[in-house]
Write a protein that holds these residues in place. Structure first.
Motif, short mmCIF file in Angstrom:
data_model
loop_
_atom_site.label_atom_id
_atom_site.label_comp_id
_atom_site.label_asym_id
_atom_site.label_seq_id
_atom_site.Cartn_x
_atom_site.Cartn_y
_atom_site.Cartn_z
N ALA A 62 0.85 -1.19 0.00
CA ALA A 62 0.00 0.00 0.00
C ALA A 62 0.88 1.24 0.00
O ALA A 62 1.96 1.24 0.61
CB ALA A 62 -0.90 0.01 1.23
N PRO A 63 0.43 2.28 -0.69
CA PRO A 63 1.18 3.55 -0.64
C PRO A 63 1.22 4.04 0.80
O PRO A 63 0.23 3.99 1.52
CB PRO A 63 0.36 4.49 -1.51
CG PRO A 63 -0.57 3.63 -2.30
CD PRO A 63 -0.77 2.38 -1.51
N GLN A 64 2.40 4.48 1.21
CA GLN A 64 2.56 4.98 2.57
C GLN A 64 2.70 6.49 2.59
O GLN A 64 2.53 7.11 3.62
CB GLN A 64 3.79 4.33 3.20
CG GLN A 64 3.94 4.63 4.67
CD GLN A 64 5.17 4.00 5.24
OE1 GLN A 64 6.21 3.93 4.58
NE2 GLN A 64 5.08 3.53 6.47
N GLY A 65 3.03 7.05 1.45
CA GLY A 65 3.22 8.49 1.35
C GLY A 65 4.11 8.79 0.17
O GLY A 65 4.40 7.91 -0.64
N THR A 66 4.55 10.03 0.08
CA THR A 66 5.45 10.41 -1.00
C THR A 66 6.67 11.09 -0.41
O THR A 66 6.64 11.59 0.72
CB THR A 66 4.77 11.37 -2.01
OG1 THR A 66 4.33 12.52 -1.31
CG2 THR A 66 3.60 10.70 -2.71
N GLU A 67 7.73 11.09 -1.20
CA GLU A 67 8.93 11.81 -0.78
C GLU A 67 9.55 12.46 -2.01
O GLU A 67 9.34 12.03 -3.13
CB GLU A 67 9.94 10.91 -0.07
CG GLU A 67 10.56 9.85 -0.92
CD GLU A 67 11.59 9.02 -0.14
OE1 GLU A 67 12.65 8.76 -0.73
OE2 GLU A 67 11.33 8.63 1.00
N ARG A 68 10.27 13.54 -1.76
CA ARG A 68 10.94 14.25 -2.84
C ARG A 68 12.36 14.53 -2.39
O ARG A 68 12.59 14.97 -1.26
CB ARG A 68 10.22 15.55 -3.14
CG ARG A 68 10.89 16.37 -4.24
CD ARG A 68 10.26 17.74 -4.38
NE ARG A 68 8.86 17.63 -4.72
CZ ARG A 68 8.37 17.88 -5.93
NH1 ARG A 68 9.14 18.27 -6.90
NH2 ARG A 68 7.07 17.77 -6.15
N THR A 69 13.31 14.27 -3.30
CA THR A 69 14.71 14.58 -3.02
C THR A 69 15.19 15.58 -4.06
O THR A 69 15.16 15.29 -5.26
CB THR A 69 15.57 13.30 -3.09
OG1 THR A 69 15.02 12.32 -2.22
CG2 THR A 69 17.00 13.58 -2.71
N GLY A 70 15.61 16.74 -3.60
CA GLY A 70 16.13 17.75 -4.52
C GLY A 70 15.11 18.14 -5.56
O GLY A 70 13.94 18.37 -5.26
N ASN A 71 15.55 18.19 -6.81
CA ASN A 71 14.68 18.58 -7.92
C ASN A 71 13.94 17.40 -8.53
O ASN A 71 13.25 17.55 -9.53
CB ASN A 71 15.50 19.27 -9.03
CG ASN A 71 16.03 20.61 -8.58
OD1 ASN A 71 15.49 21.21 -7.65
ND2 ASN A 71 17.06 21.08 -9.24
N ARG A 72 14.10 16.24 -7.96
CA ARG A 72 13.46 15.04 -8.50
C ARG A 72 11.96 15.09 -8.24
O ARG A 72 11.50 15.72 -7.29
CB ARG A 72 14.06 13.80 -7.87
CG ARG A 72 15.54 13.73 -8.19
CD ARG A 72 16.05 12.36 -8.06
NE ARG A 72 17.35 12.36 -8.72
CZ ARG A 72 18.40 11.75 -8.28
NH1 ARG A 72 18.33 11.06 -7.20
NH2 ARG A 72 19.53 11.80 -8.94
N PRO A 73 11.20 14.38 -9.10
CA PRO A 73 9.75 14.35 -8.87
C PRO A 73 9.40 13.59 -7.59
O PRO A 73 10.21 12.82 -7.08
CB PRO A 73 9.21 13.63 -10.11
CG PRO A 73 10.38 12.88 -10.66
CD PRO A 73 11.61 13.62 -10.26
N GLU A 74 8.20 13.83 -7.11
CA GLU A 74 7.73 13.09 -5.94
C GLU A 74 7.67 11.60 -6.29
O GLU A 74 7.31 11.23 -7.40
CB GLU A 74 6.33 13.56 -5.52
CG GLU A 74 6.34 14.81 -4.71
CD GLU A 74 4.98 15.10 -4.10
OE1 GLU A 74 3.99 14.42 -4.45
OE2 GLU A 74 4.92 16.00 -3.25
N ARG A 75 8.01 10.80 -5.33
CA ARG A 75 7.96 9.36 -5.51
C ARG A 75 7.09 8.75 -4.42
O ARG A 75 7.22 9.10 -3.25
CB ARG A 75 9.37 8.76 -5.44
CG ARG A 75 10.23 9.22 -6.60
CD ARG A 75 11.57 8.55 -6.55
NE ARG A 75 12.29 8.81 -7.79
CZ ARG A 75 13.59 8.99 -7.86
NH1 ARG A 75 14.32 8.91 -6.77
NH2 ARG A 75 14.17 9.22 -9.01
#
Length: 192
Positions: A62-75
């Motif tokens: 199940a999706p737990q949330g999103t994260e973003r590192t620097g200029n990268r898109p949300e994952r």
């Protein structure tokens, strides 16, 4: 998502990775490639994303949330569900208990070893044996280093198994080469 996506061998690896900790697909791909070496080279992003989508549909992750590192898109970060844990345990138990015949490229090639002729077969098998010996030595050093670094044996048991398989293959190759040289593995006469 087709049910067959759940039959992909990557499913077990993804469930196993998510047992360790939640991750986004790019982290999963990176970990699979780092751990699997040559065996994981065939895993591509598209396949992995299809498998993750199928696992979500099945309710195993199940999706737990999103994260973003620097200029990268949300994952999107995924976590193993209780149903996914149960499925992982079920699959592991079944695959460990039940031996399957696995058809490797080498097995397919060995079926036609006779086409090389005795000299060609000895040359090819000898070269494979030399390459396999070098790989075994490198893998033994790598495993020894990891174990000496404090990694528990259980965490690298698959590397130990792979070494056992490689050693058995090398012993078989050496025995067949000896049989060819001794004349106990006989080539039929060709009718031209």
């Amino acid at each position: 998502m087709p049910r067959r996506a759940l039959d992909n061998p990557v499913v077990l690896a993804v469930l196993g990775l998510l047992l360790e900790h939640p991750a986004h697909p790019y982290q999963m791909l990176t970990a699979l490639r780092a751990r699997g070496g040559d065996r994981a080279a065939a895993i591509n992003r598209g396949t992995l994303y299809d498998v993750v989508e199928a696992l979500v549909t099945a309710g195993w992750v199940a999706p737990q949330g999103t994260e973003r590192t620097g200029n990268r898109p949300e994952r999107t970060v995924y976590a193993l569900t209780d149903a996914g844990h149960d499925e992982l345990v079920r699959r592991l138990d079944s695959q460990i208990r039940t031996p399957q015949r696995e058809f490797t490229q080498f097995l397919g090639a060995v079926a036609y070893l006779g086409a090389l002729g005795p000299i060609g077969a000895v040359e090819a098998l000898t070269e494979r044996g030399q390459r396999l010996s070098a790989r075994i030595a490198a893998d033994e050093r790598g495993l020894a280093e990891v174990l000496a670094g404090g990694v528990p044996r259980l965490h690298v048991i698959e590397a130990e198994y792979a070494l056992g398989q490689a050693r058995a293959e090398l012993a078989w190759i050496d025995a067949v080469v000896d049989d060819i040289r001794a004349g106990s593995l006989i080539w039929p006469l060709r009718e031209d």
